[in-house]
Design an enzyme around this catalytic site. Structure first.
Site, PDB file in Angstrom:
ATOM      1  N   LYS A 145      47.605  46.165  39.182  1.00 11.83           N
ATOM      2  CA  LYS A 145      47.251  45.170  40.201  1.00 11.83           C
ATOM      3  C   LYS A 145      48.380  44.160  40.349  1.00 11.83           C
ATOM      4  O   LYS A 145      48.795  43.830  41.460  1.00 11.83           O
ATOM      5  CB  LYS A 145      45.944  44.463  39.828  1.00 11.83           C
ATOM      6  CG  LYS A 145      44.723  45.318  40.114  1.00 11.83           C
ATOM      7  CD  LYS A 145      43.443  44.788  39.492  1.00 11.83           C
ATOM      8  CE  LYS A 145      42.308  45.801  39.681  1.00 11.83           C
ATOM      9  NZ  LYS A 145      41.117  45.521  38.898  1.00 11.83           N
ATOM     10  N   GLN A 197      38.623  40.860  35.501  1.00 15.11           N
ATOM     11  CA  GLN A 197      38.546  42.290  35.198  1.00 15.11           C
ATOM     12  C   GLN A 197      37.297  42.600  34.380  1.00 15.11           C
ATOM     13  O   GLN A 197      37.054  41.987  33.343  1.00 15.11           O
ATOM     14  CB  GLN A 197      39.815  42.724  34.441  1.00 15.11           C
ATOM     15  CG  GLN A 197      39.889  44.209  34.147  1.00 15.11           C
ATOM     16  CD  GLN A 197      40.028  45.047  35.423  1.00 15.11           C
ATOM     17  OE1 GLN A 197      40.799  44.731  36.316  1.00 15.11           O
ATOM     18  NE2 GLN A 197      39.263  46.121  35.504  1.00 15.11           N
ATOM     19  N   ASP A 231      36.906  40.452  45.018  1.00 13.12           N
ATOM     20  CA  ASP A 231      36.222  41.664  44.552  1.00 13.12           C
ATOM     21  C   ASP A 231      34.886  41.843  45.278  1.00 13.12           C
ATOM     22  O   ASP A 231      34.284  42.919  45.225  1.00 13.12           O
ATOM     23  CB  ASP A 231      35.947  41.542  43.038  1.00 13.12           C
ATOM     24  CG  ASP A 231      36.713  42.558  42.222  1.00 13.12           C
ATOM     25  OD1 ASP A 231      37.230  43.528  42.815  1.00 13.12           O
ATOM     26  OD2 ASP A 231      36.785  42.389  40.996  1.00 13.12           O
TER      27      ASP A 231
END
Ligand code: NAD
Length: 295
Positions: free
Chosen positions: A54, A98, A121
Site C-alpha cells: 500500500k 490494517q 476503507d
C-alpha cells in the site's frame, strides 16, 4: 466455449495511471500531495506485506504515505489517540487501520473512531449506512473493484440476476448493495443457504467471497455468466509448493462462464488501486475540489 479472462492486473494498472495523473493535478491545485495514513498494529506477516505494498503504490501514484507501526501489545487508548491525531492532521486525507487487529483490541471501536470522511476503507458504519441508502460515501475497496470489473465487462448491469456468495461486512454485504444500486436482482448466499448450486445456476453474475478453495464448480455456473472470484486461498500445489487459488474451480468454471477472473491476477490487484482512488476522492472533497473522473 471458453470464457473471456478478466485481467484485473491490467485494469488496476490503468486505473493507477489515471489516479497518478489526477494526483499530480491535485498537488498543483491544492499545493500539497493527497495523503494516506496506514496503521499497522503487531507483526502479522501477511498484514506487513499488504502495508508495504500500500505504501509503495501510494508513493508511486504521487501521493504521500504515512506509515504508523505500533507494537502488538499497544493498548486501545494509545491506538485511539493516534487515530484522533490523524483525524486532525490536515496532510492526511485517508486513514486505514490494517485488519485484523490483535485480539485485545476491538475492531468496531477502532473503526468507529475514524473520521467517516477519511474512512477510505469504507468500514465505518456511517459509510455502510450511506451505501445502504444510496448516498455518496466511501465504499469498501474490494467490492467496488469487483463492480468496476463487472461494468467494464458487461456495461449496463440493470435487470441481471446476481448471486453473491458470502455475507461479510467487508465484501459480501457491500457487494450486494452495490449490485442492487445497479438495478440487479440480487441474492446473497451464505453458509446456511440451501441448494447453493441451484441458487448459483440462476445467476448472470456470480461473485464468490467465501474463503473455501475451489468450492464453486463449473456445473454450478449458468453458461455465459460473468464470474468474479474474490477468494484468496493458500493451498498446497504440485510438489508441495504453496499456491493461491480462488473460491471457484477455475479449470471447470472457465469452460462454462462467459467471463471469469483468475486467481491471482483478477480481483486482488483492484483492492489497493481502489484504495488509492478513494484517498484521492477524499483529498478533493477535503480541499473543496470536484471529485476526479477516474473512469
Ligand atoms: P469471511 O470469512 O468474513 O466471510 C465468508 C462468508 O462466506 C461468510 O459470510 C459465510 O457465510 C460464507 N460461507 C462460508 N462457508 C460457506 C459455504 N459453504 N457456502 C456458502 N457460503 C459460505 O470472509 P471475507 O473477508 O468476506 O473474504 C472472503 C474471501 O475473499 C477470502 O478468501 C478472502 O481471503 C478473500 N478476500 C480477498 C480480497 C482481495 O482480493 N483483495 C479482499 C477481501 C477478502
Amino acid at each position: 466455449m471458453s470464457a473471456a479472462i478478466i485481467d484485473g492486473k491490467a485494469f488496476a494498472g490503468a486505473l493507477r495511471a489515471r489516479i497518478a495523473t489526477h494526483a499530480a493535478r491535485f498537488e498543483q491545485g491544492a499545493g500539497r500531495k493527497a495523503g494516506l495514513a496506514v496503521v499497522l498494529v503487531g507483526e502479522d506477516p501477511a498484514s506487513a506485506v499488504y502495508v508495504r505494498s500500500k505504501g509503495r503504490q501510494t508513493v508511486e501514484a504521487g501521493m504521500a504515505s504515512f506509515e504508523h507501526r505500533l507494537p502488538a501489545d499497544t493498548d486501545e487508548a494509545t491506538l485511539l489517540a493516534l487515530i484522533e491525531q490523524l483525524n486532525a492532521d490536515p496532510a492526511v486525507d485517508g486513514i486505514l487501520v490494517q485488519l485484523p487487529l490483535p485480539a485485545h483490541l476491538s475492531e468496531q471501536t477502532v473503526i468507529a473512531a475514524i473520521d467517516p470522511d477519511k474512512d477510505v476503507d469504507g468500514f465505518h458504519t456511517t459509510n455502510a449506512g450511506r451505501l445502504a441508502v444510496g448516498q455518496k460515501g466511501f465504499v469498501p475497496c474490494t467490492p467496488l473493484g469487483c463492480l468496476m470489473l463487472l461494468k467494464d465487462q458487461l456495461g449496463d448491469l440493470s435487470g441481471l440476476e446476481a448471486v453473491v456468495i458470502g455475507r461479510s461486512n467487508i465484501v459480501g454485504k457491500p457487494m450486494a448493495a452495490l449490485l442492487l444500486g445497479e438495478s440487479c436482482t440480487v441474492t446473497v448466499a451464505h453458509s446456511r443457504t440451501k441448494n447453493l448450486p441451484d441458487v448459483v445456476r440462476r445467476a448472470d453474475i456470480v461473485v464468490a467471497a467465501v474463503g473455501r478453495p475451489l468450492m464453486v464448480q463449473g456445473d454450478w455456473i449458468k453458461p455465459g455468466a460473468c464470474v468474479i472470484d474474490v477468494g484468496i486461498n493458500r493451498v498446497e500445489g504440485p510438489e508441495g509448493k504453496p499456491m493461491l487459488v480462488g473460491d471457484v474451480d477455475y479449470a471447470s468454471g472457465v469452460q462454462v462462464a462467459g467471463a471469469i477472473t483468475p486467481v491471482p491476477g483478477g480481483v486482488g490487484p483492484m483492492t489497493i488501486a481502489v484504495l488509492l482512488a478513494n484517498t484521492l476522492t477524499a483529498a478533493h472533497a477535503r480541499a473543496g475540489l470536484p471529485a476526479p473522473d477516474l473512469s
